[in-house]
Design a protein around this motif. Structure first.
Motif, PDB file in Angstrom:
ATOM      1  N   ILE A 170      -9.752  50.376   3.506  1.00  0.00           N
ATOM      2  CA  ILE A 170      -9.078  49.857   2.312  1.00  0.00           C
ATOM      3  C   ILE A 170      -9.868  50.335   1.100  1.00  0.00           C
ATOM      4  N   GLU A 171      -9.211  50.979   0.145  1.00  0.00           N
ATOM      5  CA  GLU A 171      -9.916  51.510  -1.018  1.00  0.00           C
ATOM      6  C   GLU A 171      -9.166  51.287  -2.319  1.00  0.00           C
ATOM      7  N   GLN A 172      -8.077  50.505  -2.272  1.00  0.00           N
ATOM      8  CA  GLN A 172      -7.313  50.250  -3.483  1.00  0.00           C
ATOM      9  C   GLN A 172      -7.034  48.763  -3.631  1.00  0.00           C
ATOM     10  N   CYS A 173      -6.691  48.360  -4.861  1.00  0.00           N
ATOM     11  CA  CYS A 173      -6.414  46.967  -5.179  1.00  0.00           C
ATOM     12  C   CYS A 173      -4.947  46.764  -5.544  1.00  0.00           C
ATOM     13  N   CYS A 174      -4.529  45.526  -5.464  1.00  0.00           N
ATOM     14  CA  CYS A 174      -3.260  45.091  -6.030  1.00  0.00           C
ATOM     15  C   CYS A 174      -3.609  44.255  -7.259  1.00  0.00           C
ATOM     16  N   THR A 175      -3.178  44.701  -8.425  1.00  0.00           N
ATOM     17  CA  THR A 175      -3.539  44.048  -9.685  1.00  0.00           C
ATOM     18  C   THR A 175      -2.348  43.298 -10.264  1.00  0.00           C
ATOM     19  N   ILE A 176      -2.612  42.103 -10.783  1.00  0.00           N
ATOM     20  CA  ILE A 176      -1.586  41.314 -11.459  1.00  0.00           C
ATOM     21  C   ILE A 176      -2.071  41.003 -12.870  1.00  0.00           C
ATOM     22  N   LEU A 177      -1.322  41.461 -13.860  1.00  0.00           N
ATOM     23  CA  LEU A 177      -1.617  41.139 -15.256  1.00  0.00           C
ATOM     24  C   LEU A 177      -0.580  40.132 -15.733  1.00  0.00           C
ATOM     25  N   ASP A 178      -1.032  38.935 -16.052  1.00  0.00           N
ATOM     26  CA  ASP A 178      -0.135  37.867 -16.493  1.00  0.00           C
ATOM     27  C   ASP A 178      -0.133  37.830 -18.023  1.00  0.00           C
ATOM     28  N   LEU A 179       1.030  38.131 -18.612  1.00  0.00           N
ATOM     29  CA  LEU A 179       1.147  38.187 -20.070  1.00  0.00           C
ATOM     30  C   LEU A 179       1.716  36.906 -20.675  1.00  0.00           C
ATOM     31  N   LYS A 180       1.801  35.843 -19.885  1.00  0.00           N
ATOM     32  CA  LYS A 180       2.357  34.600 -20.403  1.00  0.00           C
ATOM     33  C   LYS A 180       1.596  34.135 -21.639  1.00  0.00           C
ATOM     34  N   GLY A 181       2.327  33.938 -22.739  1.00  0.00           N
ATOM     35  CA  GLY A 181       1.720  33.459 -23.973  1.00  0.00           C
ATOM     36  C   GLY A 181       1.145  34.538 -24.863  1.00  0.00           C
ATOM     37  N   VAL A 182       1.229  35.814 -24.461  1.00  0.00           N
ATOM     38  CA  VAL A 182       0.634  36.877 -25.252  1.00  0.00           C
ATOM     39  C   VAL A 182       1.432  37.111 -26.530  1.00  0.00           C
ATOM     40  N   SER A 183       0.740  37.472 -27.587  1.00  0.00           N
ATOM     41  CA  SER A 183       1.381  37.818 -28.854  1.00  0.00           C
ATOM     42  C   SER A 183       0.987  39.235 -29.237  1.00  0.00           C
ATOM     43  N   LEU A 184       1.777  39.857 -30.076  1.00  0.00           N
ATOM     44  CA  LEU A 184       1.481  41.223 -30.507  1.00  0.00           C
ATOM     45  C   LEU A 184       0.156  41.277 -31.258  1.00  0.00           C
ATOM     46  N   ARG A 185      -0.112  40.277 -32.086  1.00  0.00           N
ATOM     47  CA  ARG A 185      -1.368  40.215 -32.833  1.00  0.00           C
ATOM     48  C   ARG A 185      -2.555  40.098 -31.871  1.00  0.00           C
ATOM     49  N   GLN A 186      -2.365  39.248 -30.869  1.00  0.00           N
ATOM     50  CA  GLN A 186      -3.430  39.045 -29.886  1.00  0.00           C
ATOM     51  C   GLN A 186      -3.728  40.338 -29.143  1.00  0.00           C
ATOM     52  N   PHE A 187      -2.664  41.039 -28.741  1.00  0.00           N
ATOM     53  CA  PHE A 187      -2.861  42.291 -28.032  1.00  0.00           C
ATOM     54  C   PHE A 187      -3.524  43.324 -28.930  1.00  0.00           C
ATOM     55  N   ALA A 188      -3.125  43.360 -30.201  1.00  0.00           N
ATOM     56  CA  ALA A 188      -3.715  44.319 -31.137  1.00  0.00           C
ATOM     57  C   ALA A 188      -5.218  44.087 -31.263  1.00  0.00           C
ATOM     58  N   ASN A 189      -5.623  42.820 -31.290  1.00  0.00           N
ATOM     59  CA  ASN A 189      -7.046  42.496 -31.387  1.00  0.00           C
ATOM     60  C   ASN A 189      -7.818  42.954 -30.159  1.00  0.00           C
ATOM     61  N   ALA A 190      -7.163  42.883 -29.004  1.00  0.00           N
ATOM     62  CA  ALA A 190      -7.839  43.217 -27.751  1.00  0.00           C
ATOM     63  C   ALA A 190      -7.641  44.675 -27.341  1.00  0.00           C
ATOM     64  N   PHE A 191      -6.791  45.410 -28.069  1.00  0.00           N
ATOM     65  CA  PHE A 191      -6.399  46.744 -27.635  1.00  0.00           C
ATOM     66  C   PHE A 191      -7.582  47.695 -27.484  1.00  0.00           C
ATOM     67  N   GLY A 192      -8.510  47.664 -28.422  1.00  0.00           N
ATOM     68  CA  GLY A 192      -9.661  48.569 -28.360  1.00  0.00           C
ATOM     69  C   GLY A 192     -10.477  48.348 -27.104  1.00  0.00           C
ATOM     70  N   PHE A 193     -10.731  47.088 -26.780  1.00  0.00           N
ATOM     71  CA  PHE A 193     -11.517  46.775 -25.585  1.00  0.00           C
ATOM     72  C   PHE A 193     -10.756  47.162 -24.325  1.00  0.00           C
ATOM     73  N   ILE A 194      -9.452  46.855 -24.282  1.00  0.00           N
ATOM     74  CA  ILE A 194      -8.631  47.206 -23.119  1.00  0.00           C
ATOM     75  C   ILE A 194      -8.609  48.715 -22.924  1.00  0.00           C
ATOM     76  N   LYS A 195      -8.530  49.457 -24.030  1.00  0.00           N
ATOM     77  CA  LYS A 195      -8.518  50.920 -23.956  1.00  0.00           C
ATOM     78  C   LYS A 195      -9.808  51.448 -23.350  1.00  0.00           C
ATOM     79  N   ARG A 196     -10.939  50.864 -23.749  1.00  0.00           N
ATOM     80  CA  ARG A 196     -12.237  51.340 -23.240  1.00  0.00           C
ATOM     81  C   ARG A 196     -12.424  50.994 -21.758  1.00  0.00           C
ATOM     82  N   THR A 197     -12.006  49.799 -21.362  1.00  0.00           N
ATOM     83  CA  THR A 197     -12.144  49.441 -19.952  1.00  0.00           C
ATOM     84  C   THR A 197     -11.182  50.253 -19.082  1.00  0.00           C
ATOM     85  N   SER A 198     -10.015  50.571 -19.623  1.00  0.00           N
ATOM     86  CA  SER A 198      -9.065  51.420 -18.884  1.00  0.00           C
ATOM     87  C   SER A 198      -9.643  52.815 -18.679  1.00  0.00           C
TER      88      SER A 198
END
Length: 292
Positions: A170-198
């Motif tokens: 086994i060498e892969q994962c099953c990922t679940i991203l739960d966006l419940k409650g997310v806002s565009l502003r919230q995502f914009a604030n986190a976008f830089g960090f998400i981009k770097r971790t991606s």
């Protein structure tokens, strides 16, 4: 502890045709030649590390670059240089993330059991990320190290435990991203960090995502997805399923209800909370390596 069913489909003693293409046991003559040639190359350059660079590991890089030797070599060397710069091989022994609980409160993410294919399930509740509070209790450098440490534990401990349970690699994962409650502003604030971790995932831990479910995706996610999609390669994009609030039946096709937290449609209610318990074969003495 029960882990639910592993959907073997004959894979417990799988013939080559049941192994995904480009993996050990299911290589074309050209792919085998590329693997042999690449191993000879990195051995000659003195960058081959037997403890880490088994055929499974090397093939992940080769698949990520479509078995093109020069492109794979660049990716591989860049990864090795990055590992040295960040001192990745010593993180497990030297890095202590004391702020883990505080970080979980504003950025919930955790492993939780396995899907029907035997892969670890990784869950992030993106909709409740509080990026401002996050960087009050920690900083980006420490978050990056913790993110990398999580990948290293996945490779060294979680994946081997899952492999032992499934009796196959086994060498892969099953990922679940739960966006419940997310806002565009919230995502914009986190976008830089998400981009770097991606970028860390794609460049240094390639071919480790088997499937990704984005659940509770709001209407505005279409525009956000347009920003994220170019950051991902085409193979990764094909593994991503975008779902709204009626996602449970789709998730349950690949994951037993007992292995899903109740908060996202399953039946599991871990004592102390699913995100702190992180149940899975990596917690069972029969399968575990070193993870606590």
């Amino acid at each position: 502890m029960a882990f639910g069913k592993v959907d073997t489909n004959g894979l417990m003693s799988a013939p080559n045709t049941d192994i995904l293409p480009g993996r050990v046991g299911n290589l074309t003559a050209e792919q085998q030649h590329a693997l042999d040639e690449f191993k000879d190359l990195i051995k000659a350059e003195g960058i081959f590390v037997p403890e880490r660079h088994d055929d499974h590991y090397i093939l992940r890089f080769l698949r990520a670059r479509k078995f093109h030797i020069p492109n794979t070599h660049k990716m591989f060397v860049d990864c090795e240089n990055w590992r040295k710069e960040l001192q990745v091989d010593t993180l497990i022994d030297t890095f202590v993330f004391e702020e883990e609980e505080a970080v979980r409160n504003c950025y919930p993410r955790y492993y939780h059991n396995i899907d029907k294919a035997g892969r670890p399930i990784y869950i992030e509740h993106v909709g409740v990320i509080d990026i401002k509070t996050l960087f009050k209790v920690t900083d980006e450098e420490r978050m990056t190290k913790q993110h990398v440490l999580s990948y290293e534990k996945l490779i060294r401990d979680r994946m081997p435990a899952c492999s032992k349970l499934a009796d196959r690699h086994i060498e892969q994962c099953c990922t679940i991203l739960d966006l419940k409650g997310v806002s565009l502003r919230q995502f914009a604030n986190a976008f830089g960090f998400i981009k770097r971790t991606s970028a860390i995932a794609q460049n240094y831990y390639p071919e480790m995502m088997g499937k990704m479910y984005v659940i509770n995706a709001p209407m505005m996610f279409t525009s956000v997805w347009g920003m994220v999609k170019p950051l991902l390669d085409e193979v990764t994009v094909k593994k991503i399923v975008i779902l709204g609030s009626n996602y449970q039946s789709t998730l349950l096709q690949d994951i037993d209800a007992a292995n899903l937290p109740k908060v996202i449609g399953g039946t599991c209610e871990c004592a102390g909370g699913c995100q702190t318990g992180e149940p899975g074969p990596w917690k069972d003495p029969r399968y575990m390596n070193t993870v606590a």
